[in-house]
Design a protein around this motif. Structure first.
Motif, PDB file in Angstrom:
ATOM      1  N   ALA A  13       0.958  -1.396   0.075  1.00 23.90           N
ATOM      2  CA  ALA A  13      -0.077  -0.002   0.177  1.00 23.90           C
ATOM      3  C   ALA A  13       0.635   1.531   0.102  1.00 23.90           C
ATOM      4  O   ALA A  13       1.430   1.399   0.493  1.00 23.90           O
ATOM      5  CB  ALA A  13      -0.965   0.277   0.888  1.00 23.90           C
ATOM      6  N   LEU A  14       0.167   2.144  -0.472  1.00 23.14           N
ATOM      7  CA  LEU A  14       1.242   3.867  -0.864  1.00 23.14           C
ATOM      8  C   LEU A  14       1.544   3.791   0.494  1.00 23.14           C
ATOM      9  O   LEU A  14       2.888   4.290   1.074  1.00 23.14           O
ATOM     10  CB  LEU A  14       0.599   4.430  -1.275  1.00 23.14           C
ATOM     11  CG  LEU A  14       0.570   6.058  -1.474  1.00 23.14           C
ATOM     12  CD1 LEU A  14       2.079   6.051  -2.324  1.00 23.14           C
ATOM     13  CD2 LEU A  14      -0.416   7.245  -2.022  1.00 23.14           C
ATOM     14  N   ASP A  15       0.828   3.818   1.698  1.00 27.52           N
ATOM     15  CA  ASP A  15       1.810   4.986   3.039  1.00 27.52           C
ATOM     16  C   ASP A  15       3.110   3.484   3.750  1.00 27.52           C
ATOM     17  O   ASP A  15       3.262   4.016   4.251  1.00 27.52           O
ATOM     18  CB  ASP A  15      -0.012   3.947   4.139  1.00 27.52           C
ATOM     19  CG  ASP A  15      -1.065   5.265   4.191  1.00 27.52           C
ATOM     20  OD1 ASP A  15      -1.743   5.764   4.821  1.00 27.52           O
ATOM     21  OD2 ASP A  15      -0.814   6.199   2.933  1.00 27.52           O
ATOM     22  N   ARG A  16       2.306   2.494   3.084  1.00 28.41           N
ATOM     23  CA  ARG A  16       3.772   1.279   3.866  1.00 28.41           C
ATOM     24  C   ARG A  16       4.396   1.807   3.148  1.00 28.41           C
ATOM     25  O   ARG A  16       6.138   1.847   3.188  1.00 28.41           O
ATOM     26  CB  ARG A  16       2.899   0.249   3.050  1.00 28.41           C
ATOM     27  CG  ARG A  16       4.091  -1.142   3.827  1.00 28.41           C
ATOM     28  CD  ARG A  16       3.737  -2.358   4.475  1.00 28.41           C
ATOM     29  NE  ARG A  16       2.806  -2.690   5.336  1.00 28.41           N
ATOM     30  CZ  ARG A  16       2.124  -3.707   5.733  1.00 28.41           C
ATOM     31  NH1 ARG A  16       2.529  -4.840   4.537  1.00 28.41           N
ATOM     32  NH2 ARG A  16       1.127  -3.839   6.651  1.00 28.41           N
ATOM     33  N   PHE A  17       4.241   2.611   1.385  1.00 26.80           N
ATOM     34  CA  PHE A  17       5.835   2.063   0.892  1.00 26.80           C
ATOM     35  C   PHE A  17       6.621   3.275   1.160  1.00 26.80           C
ATOM     36  O   PHE A  17       7.496   3.780   1.791  1.00 26.80           O
ATOM     37  CB  PHE A  17       4.607   2.298  -0.935  1.00 26.80           C
ATOM     38  CG  PHE A  17       6.110   3.078  -2.051  1.00 26.80           C
ATOM     39  CD1 PHE A  17       6.953   4.207  -1.740  1.00 26.80           C
ATOM     40  CD2 PHE A  17       6.618   1.693  -2.463  1.00 26.80           C
ATOM     41  CE1 PHE A  17       7.688   4.209  -3.073  1.00 26.80           C
ATOM     42  CE2 PHE A  17       8.209   2.085  -3.005  1.00 26.80           C
ATOM     43  CZ  PHE A  17       8.322   3.166  -3.663  1.00 26.80           C
ATOM     44  N   GLU A  31       7.348  14.949   8.135  1.00 30.66           N
ATOM     45  CA  GLU A  31       6.263  15.799   7.545  1.00 30.66           C
ATOM     46  C   GLU A  31       6.085  15.536   5.586  1.00 30.66           C
ATOM     47  O   GLU A  31       4.923  16.248   5.295  1.00 30.66           O
ATOM     48  CB  GLU A  31       6.282  17.110   7.423  1.00 30.66           C
ATOM     49  CG  GLU A  31       7.070  17.667   9.304  1.00 30.66           C
ATOM     50  CD  GLU A  31       8.175  17.871   9.178  1.00 30.66           C
ATOM     51  OE1 GLU A  31       8.498  18.893  10.152  1.00 30.66           O
ATOM     52  OE2 GLU A  31       9.081  16.704   9.049  1.00 30.66           O
ATOM     53  N   LEU A  32       6.888  15.029   4.936  1.00 27.94           N
ATOM     54  CA  LEU A  32       6.523  15.169   3.892  1.00 27.94           C
ATOM     55  C   LEU A  32       6.075  13.913   3.037  1.00 27.94           C
ATOM     56  O   LEU A  32       5.592  13.983   2.191  1.00 27.94           O
ATOM     57  CB  LEU A  32       8.238  14.826   3.050  1.00 27.94           C
ATOM     58  CG  LEU A  32       8.479  14.521   1.729  1.00 27.94           C
ATOM     59  CD1 LEU A  32       7.005  16.093   1.225  1.00 27.94           C
ATOM     60  CD2 LEU A  32       9.538  14.365   0.912  1.00 27.94           C
ATOM     61  N   SER A  33       6.241  12.402   4.266  1.00 29.40           N
ATOM     62  CA  SER A  33       5.332  11.342   3.702  1.00 29.40           C
ATOM     63  C   SER A  33       3.835  11.316   4.338  1.00 29.40           C
ATOM     64  O   SER A  33       2.842  11.250   3.732  1.00 29.40           O
ATOM     65  CB  SER A  33       5.927  10.557   4.782  1.00 29.40           C
ATOM     66  OG  SER A  33       6.957  10.391   4.558  1.00 29.40           O
ATOM     67  N   GLN A  34       4.095  13.072   5.539  1.00 23.05           N
ATOM     68  CA  GLN A  34       2.348  13.177   5.615  1.00 23.05           C
ATOM     69  C   GLN A  34       1.642  13.979   4.948  1.00 23.05           C
ATOM     70  O   GLN A  34       0.290  13.666   4.156  1.00 23.05           O
ATOM     71  CB  GLN A  34       2.433  13.860   7.143  1.00 23.05           C
ATOM     72  CG  GLN A  34       0.778  14.137   7.418  1.00 23.05           C
ATOM     73  CD  GLN A  34       0.172  13.389   7.404  1.00 23.05           C
ATOM     74  OE1 GLN A  34       0.296  12.331   7.712  1.00 23.05           O
ATOM     75  NE2 GLN A  34      -1.071  13.121   6.704  1.00 23.05           N
ATOM     76  N   LEU A  35       2.468  14.771   3.725  1.00 24.04           N
ATOM     77  CA  LEU A  35       2.282  15.692   2.762  1.00 24.04           C
ATOM     78  C   LEU A  35       1.320  14.720   2.027  1.00 24.04           C
ATOM     79  O   LEU A  35       0.365  15.005   1.242  1.00 24.04           O
ATOM     80  CB  LEU A  35       3.044  16.874   2.352  1.00 24.04           C
ATOM     81  CG  LEU A  35       2.701  17.389   1.592  1.00 24.04           C
ATOM     82  CD1 LEU A  35       1.200  18.484   1.382  1.00 24.04           C
ATOM     83  CD2 LEU A  35       3.779  18.529   1.424  1.00 24.04           C
TER      84      LEU A  35
END
Ligand code: P6P
Length: 332
Positions: A13-17, A31-35
């Motif tokens: 899944a994108l979140d896990r990636f 922060e970039l991951s959250q964005l």
């Protein structure tokens, strides 16, 4: 074995990636991951709106123009609202540069590190005829200290300063393709789960190709060098493919190899496409995949912007094809 069939993995899944990739950046604080997750969420909402536009009465034109003087589609307005909201409430964005907004939106997120340039819904005039459309985003790091007043120059950084860029293609399937400077990865939305899953790891562009993508209606305004290149493509029996939706045309060329050209013309010397939220993000992605992106004279990502909605000629795609056209433009 029945267990293998019943327990077939659904993929990454994108979140896990994103989380896994964040581990690779020891200094990333998330922060970039959250964005990126905020952008992905907004895209799922837009995907739903697009897929039911005809039923929800949100097709067609709104009764107003955007800053470009173009008639806005209702879904342009809806997409702009959704992405602005996701970026403003996500807490990671200090400024938003949107195709649909005349001026930059400065959020009051004192600690926010990122500036996002976005075309919320590119090619939206194609929606009524059920042709693929897209969202294009480009992410920069602020240069001033968190909490300080943003300076005009940090809103106009050259494309080489991007920390991430990507697009969402609302097509026969919905895909999110992005880069953070370490390659290009593509994710396909599984509608039944509402999740993006890795479907195109480490996307690479063919060095050469046989697809050329240009609006032939402008042919009489093409420069001699461009005419010569188009005639060469035709003599070689290349395929002419032009969807008229930048994300769809670029995505096809990324997967199959090819060149996309939106040239300057005597009536529009800088062409039609905008540098900050079309040219630069597409250039970042295509260069990361091994291709090239030029304005006909220099590298797109080396252009120093002078205003947020400025336009640029765009020659982008397979390295050999772009280099050949640039050579012909020089010789003409
Ligand atoms: P033309 C859509 O309006 C868009 O901004 C891009 O998505 C697309 O590549 C281009 O304009 C098409 O422009 O002049 O060929 O219709």
């Amino acid at each position: 074995m029945i267990e293998e069939k019943l327990g077939a993995p659904v993929g990454t899944a994108l979140d896990r990636f994103i989380a896994r990739r964040q581990e690779e950046f020891p200094f990333a604080s998330g922060e970039l991951s959250q964005l990126l997750r905020d952008i992905a969420l907004a895209s799922k909402i837009i995907n739903r709106e697009i897929n039911r536009a005809g039923l929800a009465g949100i097709e067609g034109q709104a009764d107003r123009e955007n800053v470009q003087g173009e008639i806005q589609q209702k879904l342009d307005i809806a997409s702009n609202i959704r992405f602005k909201r996701a970026l403003m409430y996500g807490g990671e964005t200090c400024a938003i540069l949107s195709e649909e907004e005349a001026d930059p939106i400065i959020t009051d997120e004192a600690g926010a590190k990122y500036i996002v340039a976005i075309d919320p819904l590119d090619g939206s005039s194609n929606i009524d005829v059920n042709v693929s459309v897209g969202t294009i985003f480009s992410i920069y790091r602020r240069q001033s200290m968190a909490g300080a007043k943003l300076t005009p120059s940090e809103l106009l950084q050259p494309g080489r300063e991007q920390v991430a860029a990507g697009y969402i293609l609302y097509g026969s399937s919905t895909m999110l393709v992005y880069t953070t400077g370490y390659g290009v990865n593509g994710f396909t939305l599984e509608p039944s789960l509402g999740e993006y899953f890795l479907s195109h790891p480490d996307m690479r562009m063919e060095a050469n190709g046989s697809i050329y993508s240009i609006n032939d209606g402008l042919y009489d305004q093409f420069s001699p060098g461009l005419v010569s290149y188009i005639q060469t493509c035709r003599k070689r029996g290349y395929k002419a493919r032009y969807i008229g939706s930048l994300v769809a045309d670029i995505h096809r060329n990324l997967l199959k190899g090819g060149i996309f050209i939106y040239p300057g013309t005597p009536s529009h010397p800088n062409g039609k496409l905008r540098l900050l939220y079309e040219g630069n993000p597409m250039a970042f992605l295509i260069e990361q995949a091994g291709g090239l992106a030029s304005d006909g004279e220099g590298r797109i990502m080396d252009i120093g912007p002078s205003e947020i909605h400025q336009r640029t000629p765009l020659i982008i795609g397979s390295k050999v094809m772009v280099e050949e056209l640039l050579e012909m433009l020089k010789e003409a």
